[in-house]
Write an enzyme that holds these catalytic residues in place. Structure first.
Site, PDB file in Angstrom:
ATOM      1  N   CYS A 215      -2.578  -3.254  29.461  1.00 37.51           N
ATOM      2  CA  CYS A 215      -1.536  -1.865  28.418  1.00 37.51           C
ATOM      3  C   CYS A 215      -0.780  -2.206  27.283  1.00 37.51           C
ATOM      4  CB  CYS A 215      -1.010  -0.535  29.176  1.00 37.51           C
ATOM      5  SG  CYS A 215      -2.166   0.230  30.930  1.00 37.51           S
TER       6      CYS A 215
ATOM      7  N   ASP B  47      12.384   1.033  25.957  1.00 37.03           N
ATOM      8  CA  ASP B  47      11.204   1.570  27.330  1.00 37.03           C
ATOM      9  C   ASP B  47      11.891   0.121  27.738  1.00 37.03           C
ATOM     10  OD1 ASP B  47       9.460   0.699  29.376  1.00 37.03           O
ATOM     11  OD2 ASP B  47       7.875   1.065  27.740  1.00 37.03           O
TER      12      ASP B  47
ATOM     13  N   HIS C 150       4.109  -0.789  24.937  1.00 30.36           N
ATOM     14  CA  HIS C 150       2.916  -0.253  26.457  1.00 30.36           C
ATOM     15  C   HIS C 150       2.217   0.705  25.936  1.00 30.36           C
ATOM     16  CE1 HIS C 150       1.841   1.280  29.707  1.00 30.36           C
ATOM     17  NE2 HIS C 150       1.724  -0.055  30.326  1.00 30.36           N
TER      18      HIS C 150
ATOM     19  N   GLN D 176       9.772  -2.470  32.345  1.00 31.47           N
ATOM     20  CA  GLN D 176      10.310  -3.893  32.879  1.00 31.47           C
ATOM     21  C   GLN D 176      11.862  -4.794  32.896  1.00 31.47           C
ATOM     22  OE1 GLN D 176       7.598  -4.644  34.148  1.00 31.47           O
ATOM     23  NE2 GLN D 176       5.776  -3.476  33.604  1.00 31.47           N
TER      24      GLN D 176
ATOM     25  N   LYS E 201       8.202   0.052  39.771  1.00 30.54           N
ATOM     26  CA  LYS E 201       8.557  -1.342  39.078  1.00 30.54           C
ATOM     27  C   LYS E 201      10.090  -1.454  39.353  1.00 30.54           C
ATOM     28  CE  LYS E 201       5.586  -0.396  34.863  1.00 30.54           C
ATOM     29  NZ  LYS E 201       4.549  -1.020  36.098  1.00 30.54           N
TER      30      LYS E 201
HETATM   31  N1  PLP Z   1       6.197   0.539  29.495  1.00 29.71           N
HETATM   32  C1  PLP Z   1       6.264  -0.294  29.815  1.00 29.71           C
HETATM   33  C2  PLP Z   1       6.757  -1.541  28.957  1.00 29.71           C
HETATM   34  C3  PLP Z   1       5.264  -0.666  31.410  1.00 29.71           C
HETATM   35  O1  PLP Z   1       4.960  -1.805  31.669  1.00 29.71           O
HETATM   36  C4  PLP Z   1       4.773   1.041  31.800  1.00 29.71           C
HETATM   37  C5  PLP Z   1       3.557  -0.100  32.854  1.00 29.71           C
HETATM   38  O2  PLP Z   1       3.245  -1.072  33.137  1.00 29.71           O
HETATM   39  C6  PLP Z   1       5.283   1.581  31.651  1.00 29.71           C
HETATM   40  C7  PLP Z   1       5.687   1.722  30.066  1.00 29.71           C
HETATM   41  C8  PLP Z   1       4.616   2.678  32.214  1.00 29.71           C
HETATM   42  O3  PLP Z   1       4.760   2.717  33.140  1.00 29.71           O
HETATM   43  P1  PLP Z   1       4.707   4.031  34.252  1.00 29.71           P
HETATM   44  O4  PLP Z   1       3.097   3.868  34.532  1.00 29.71           O
HETATM   45  O5  PLP Z   1       5.194   4.024  35.870  1.00 29.71           O
HETATM   46  O6  PLP Z   1       5.220   6.112  33.659  1.00 29.71           O
END
Ligand code: PLP
Length: 423
Positions: free
Chosen positions: A381, A217, A140, A220, A243
């Site tokens: 993203c 990370d 992401h 998900q 999430k």
């Molecule tokens: N990492 C992953 C894999 C994501 O799917 C997301 C959000 O879609 C993020 C990071 C960023 O999360 P946040 O916008 O809650 O900080």
């Protein structure tokens, strides 16, 4: 199912029918019971943000109506109640991901802030000219850009692990990239664009064998599998409340205490200090050292309520149900000749990303919405994933345990209708 044994989508042989009571669980999520454009809502945008159960909505209202005040320094009753609720939530997070100590749970705004914290407080001091940060093609943007920024500042470079046509990591390439200049390996546990579940425990062991710390990370992953940070043995783990059925504006950075202890604070301000003079400031102990300023108190309490909700759920049943729905949806979409799935890894969670021949994903998303089906269309993203597959965007349906076959059937019907509209 633990973090080290993710669910597999390898075979299309039907697993035992899940006994999970999805209809009772759906009743816990009031937002699901509505019509959109005259159709029952099929909410399939869970990877962007999941919905909150009544228990979370009610607890937030109860806390704000009865106990809210600023935390930590107040001597009055409300401040003490609010402090207890906030710190209790930290304990819940610690137990939920099986961290060794509550000092390892840093409450932040979300995954993005958690990663920025590591880039700033771990990355900046650790990286020097020519050093390397290894990440993957399927990150992401929030696990790319902070590293680009700190690498540029420090004269370090990013090394990117390739993925194959199914959207799986090339583990041989990963191993080759881990070298003496690697200061950190940072990667997504479950890809938001492809649904791929990376073999995180194996990868952490690979990096540790070379003395390289690992950030996962988990944005998900947390909503779709049990996370045990001690079992994974990762050095950092980042995730977002919104999430995982909690409120927005809250997230968690887990970090091993011995690393967090050596890292400088991320931001300066109230709460992260013990003594301040104009000559010198003494920082607070963990975890307060990384929590400057008034936090999202109500949000953290809401995250605690989401964890309470998840803890009382038949989690294994929920995961088996969700897996079965993913298998079912993937098969039903694959029956449509105009549909191509993007991301067909053997181990997947939640996500069905697809293309419809000759129709732009944004048009697909708009028409699906007219059928009451909420999906996301775009690059999610994760533009390097789109570049890898030479596509501008996908339509992404993403599941949570409260989805049912009706939702998936509505998706498939709406996809077929979309194709008809464009004929
Ligand atoms: N990492 C992953 C894999 C994501 O799917 C997301 C959000 O879609 C993020 C990071 C960023 O999360 P946040 O916008 O809650 O900080």
């Amino acid at each position: 199912m633990t973090a080290s044994t993710p669910m597999k989508l390898a075979s299309h042989a039907a697993p035992a029918p899940p006994s999970f009571g999805v209809e009772a669980v759906r009743a816990d999520f009031p937002i699901l019971d509505q019509k959109i454009h005259g159709h029952p809502l099929a909410f399939l945008d869970n990877a962007a943000s999941s919905q909150r159960p009544r228990a979370v909505i009610d607890e937030i209202a109860r806390f704000d109506s009865n106990d809210y005040a600023n935390i930590h320094r107040g001597v009055h009753e409300l401040s003490q109640r609010a402090t207890k609720a906030y710190e209790d939530a930290r304990d819940k997070v610690q137990r939920f991901i099986n961290a060794r100590s509550r000092k390892e749970i840093i409450l932040v705004r979300g995954t993005t802030e958690a990663i920025n914290l590591v880039a700033s407080s771990f990355g900046r001091p650790a990286l020097h000219l020519g050093d390397e940060v290894v990440l993957t093609t399927m990150e992401h943007h929030s696990n790319i850009v902070p590293w680009q920024m700190v690498c540029r500042e420090r004269g370090a470079v990013l090394r990117v692990v390739e993925i194959n046509d199914r959207g799986e990591l090339d583990l041989d390439h990963l191993e080759k990239l881990l070298g003496p200049r690697t200061k950190l390996l940072t990667l997504v546990h479950v890809s938001n664009a492809l649904g791929t579940i990376n073999p995180a425990k194996e990868i952490v062991a690979m990096a540790h064998a070379r003395g390289i710390p690992v950030l996962l990370d988990g944005a998900q992953a947390v909503p779709h599998m049990r996370i045990d940070v001690q079992d994974l043995d990762c050095d950092f783990y980042a995730f977002s409340s919104h999430k995982m059925f909690g409120p927005t504006g809250v997230g968690v950075l887990y970090g091993k205490e011995k690393l967090l202890d050596t890292m400088p604070p991320y931001q300066g301000g109230g709460d992260m200090i013990s003594v301040v003079t104009f000559e010198k400031t003494f920082y607070n102990a963990l975890p307060a050292k990384f929590e400057a300023g008034t936090p999202n108190i109500t949000g953290v309490v809401g995250l605690g309520a989401a964890i309470d909700y998840l803890e009382q759920l038949d989690w294994d049943g929920a995961m088996a149900h969700e897996y079965e729905l993913l298998r079912y949806g993937t098969e039903r979409l694959a029956e449509i000749p105009e549909v191509t799935m993007v991301g067909t890894a053997a181990a997947k969670a939640s996500v069905m990303s697809f293309l419809i021949e000759g129709i732009h994903p944004h048009d697909v998303g708009t028409i699906l919405d007219r059928h009451g089906v909420a999906v996301r269309a775009g690059h999610h993203c994760a533009q390097p994933v789109m570049q890898r597959f030479a596509i501008p965007a996908t339509t992404r349906a993403s599941l949570a345990f409260y989805n049912n076959r009706d939702d998936v059937d509505a998706l498939v019907r709406a996809v077929r209708d979309t194709i008809e509209v464009f004929k």
